[in-house]
Enzyme design. Structure first.
Site, PDB file in Angstrom:
ATOM      1  N   CYS A 358      34.902  -6.073 -88.537  1.00 38.25           N
ATOM      2  CA  CYS A 358      34.540  -6.214 -87.127  1.00 38.25           C
ATOM      3  C   CYS A 358      34.224  -7.672 -86.804  1.00 38.25           C
ATOM      4  CB  CYS A 358      33.404  -5.272 -86.751  1.00 38.25           C
ATOM      5  SG  CYS A 358      33.309  -4.976 -84.960  1.00 38.25           S
ATOM      6  N   HIS A 442      34.964   0.065 -88.793  1.00 38.08           N
ATOM      7  CA  HIS A 442      33.779   0.420 -89.566  1.00 38.08           C
ATOM      8  C   HIS A 442      34.038   1.759 -90.272  1.00 38.08           C
ATOM      9  CE1 HIS A 442      31.234  -2.683 -87.827  1.00 38.08           C
ATOM     10  NE2 HIS A 442      31.592  -2.307 -86.608  1.00 38.08           N
TER      11      HIS A 442
END
Length: 518
Positions: A358, A442
């Site tokens: 991310c 994630h």
């Protein structure tokens, strides 16, 4: 109790932050679920950088997602209607019913309309949100037999009581009994129980049913005289003494509270399958978010995970993870200031493994254009991946499914940055160049086959004779941890008394402890 219709609920409050509210709430949820009770968790307002995306595309705190798993139900935005994601010491992004609705200062949120626009859901601060959270709680109560609410911080924050929507404010609105959890490992638990109760108004005190001691080490009989004296002083029972338990490893609420140095994710005790261990260093970047991504690595026998903040600590790492962050540009500057950026560039040149997730993926790219999060404009990234990132006001919230390294993968996405991948080998939604990988996903390492394949690649690149265990199931390990929480409640709490509270509310005639609220 199988199939029992309780129709009530309970609020788990704490003498302090990190007293154990999250794990106690999860333990009660798992215990009730094992009794056949349809139960849901609820936290009106959560402050956390560890969040999760529900199947309907809503962002909630990971602790509430974990509690939903403990309750054996699907998490929804109703379970955490207000999520605050800190962007600095003074401001947070406000996520309302799973969607970001703006930034607000602490003074604005706790005390009024500063930092919010008239006509928005934020105008007026928390007072305007009480109706939203009580409506969500009532929807859950209409669907589930019982709702176990988690408070935040302490219910005795007398400076914030007027606009409280997460502790006594929600307990008063729902007429829920309150059990206060205290961490005896810190010391002063009896004073904390007494003081917490004595600082509340008579109306709030009437809902404080009693106490629960957490993280006790030793012989409980030594504690019993103190609990009897506490009952004499307060007129309230202690509903259990939960022992200190190593290795719970459940999702943590607040990334800001992680120790920046020497913090090691708890790993299984099993020895490595191969001849070598694998050392993973996680850069403890500012505003670190969803650091729970590395829990799946720590669950592997022979994988040692630690958080680092110095360049020299990368020297013996076989894999460096640059995790998510709520401040990509700030994290990039921090890496440069500490020499970590240069160390990462050297690693990449040497073919040594680096994984960016991310925000960590974004800063590994060539350029970042950010007029949203940091408002820094055009910023050079580390240039390790052929990626350009542009921040958009609309947040991406998704639950992607795909494959990588020949294995199926599931994950979730929470980001404002949109990545344009200009080259390299495809890797999930990102790319790979040599031994540098980057993705917005994630949770991908929780996919067992993919995690094993990834670790084999890391071991080969690092020259380690490490072999992933063939049978590690992260989902099974998580279930074992949740069952352990249920066991703690079932074996060490007065469950019959807790059931009476959930069904019937706080006992009548509880005495008032002076001085009460100012």
């Amino acid at each position: 109790m199988s199939g029992a219709k309780l129709g009530g609920g309970l609020l788990v409050a704490g003498t302090t932050s990190d007293a154990g509210k999250s794990v106690v709430t999860a333990g009660i949820c798992r215990w009730l679920a094992r009794q056949g009770v349809k139960v849901a968790p609820f936290k009106a307002q959560n402050m956390s950088l560890n969040s999760f995306v529900t199947r309907e595309g809503a962002e909630i705190g990971r602790a509430q997602a974990m509690q939903a798993q403990a309750a054996r139900v699907e998490p929804t935005a109703l379970m955490n209607p207000v999520l605050l994601k800190p962007g600095s010491d003074r401001t947070s992004q406000v996520v309302l019913l799973g969607k970001p609705v703006g930034e607000m200062s602490a003074r604005g949120f706790f005390g009024g309309s500063e930092g919010s626009a008239p006509g928005t859901a934020l105008h007026g601060g928390r007072e305007q949100l009480l109706g939203v959270v009580t409506d969500c709680l009532e929807q859950l109560r209409g669907t589930y037999d019982a709702v176990i609410c988690e408070g935040a911080g302490s219910p005795a924050e007398i400076n914030l009581r007027r606009t409280d929507i997460v502790n006594m404010g929600i307990a008063r609105a729902a007429r829920f009994p309150v059990v206060v959890v205290g961490d005896i490992d810190r010391g002063g638990v009896f004073a904390s129980f007494f003081g917490t109760t004595a600082l509340l108004s008579p109306q709030d005190q009437s809902l404080i049913a009693g106490y629960l001691v957490n993280k006790f080490r030793g012989d409980v009989s030594l504690l019993e005289p103190g609990m009897e004296m506490l009952r004499g002083l307060t007129g309230r029972a202690t509903y259990g003494v939960l022992p200190f338990q190593h290795g719970l490893g459940i999702d943590e609420e607040d990334g800001l509270r992680v120790s920046l140095r020497g913090a090691v994710r708890e790993s299984v005790v099993a020895p490595p399958v191969g001849e070598d261990v694998l050392r993973v260093a996680v850069c403890a970047v500012p505003l670190m978010s969803n650091f729970t991504d590395v829990d799946a690595l720590a669950a592997e026998p022979g994988v040692v995970v630690r958080f680092v903040d110095r360049a020299e600590e990368l020297a013996d790492a076989d894999l460096v993870v640059v995790p998510g962050t709520r401040g990509t540009v700030k994290a990039l500057a921090w890496l440069r200031e500490r020499g970590l950026a240069d160390a990462l560039v050297r690693r990449a040149a040497q073919g040594r493994p680096v994984l960016g997730i991310c925000g960590g993926f974004q800063l590994l790219g060539e350029r970042i254009s950010d007029e949203v999060e940091s408002r820094a404009g055009e910023v050079d990234g580390l240039g390790l991946l052929p990626v350009r990132v542009r921040f958009e006001r609309e947040k991406t919230l998704a639950r992607p499914v795909g494959s990588a390294l020949g294995e199926p993968v599931e994950g979730y996405e929470i980001h404002h940055g949109v990545a344009e991948v200009l080259g390299g080998e495809p890797f999930l939604d990102g790319c790979r160049v040599g031994s540098v990988w980057g993705t917005h996903w994630h949770g991908s390492l929780e996919s067992d086959g993919f995690r094993r394949a990834f670790l084999r690649e890391v071991a080969a690149a690092a020259g380690r004779r490490f072999v992933p265990a063939p049978d590690t199931s992260f989902a099974s390990l998580r279930e074992e941890q949740l069952d352990l929480l249920g066991d703690l409640v079932e074996e060490h709490a007065d469950t019959a008394a807790l059931l009476r509270l959930i069904e019937s509310g706080a006992p009548a005639g509880l005495p008032f402890l002076p001085p009460g609220a100012p």
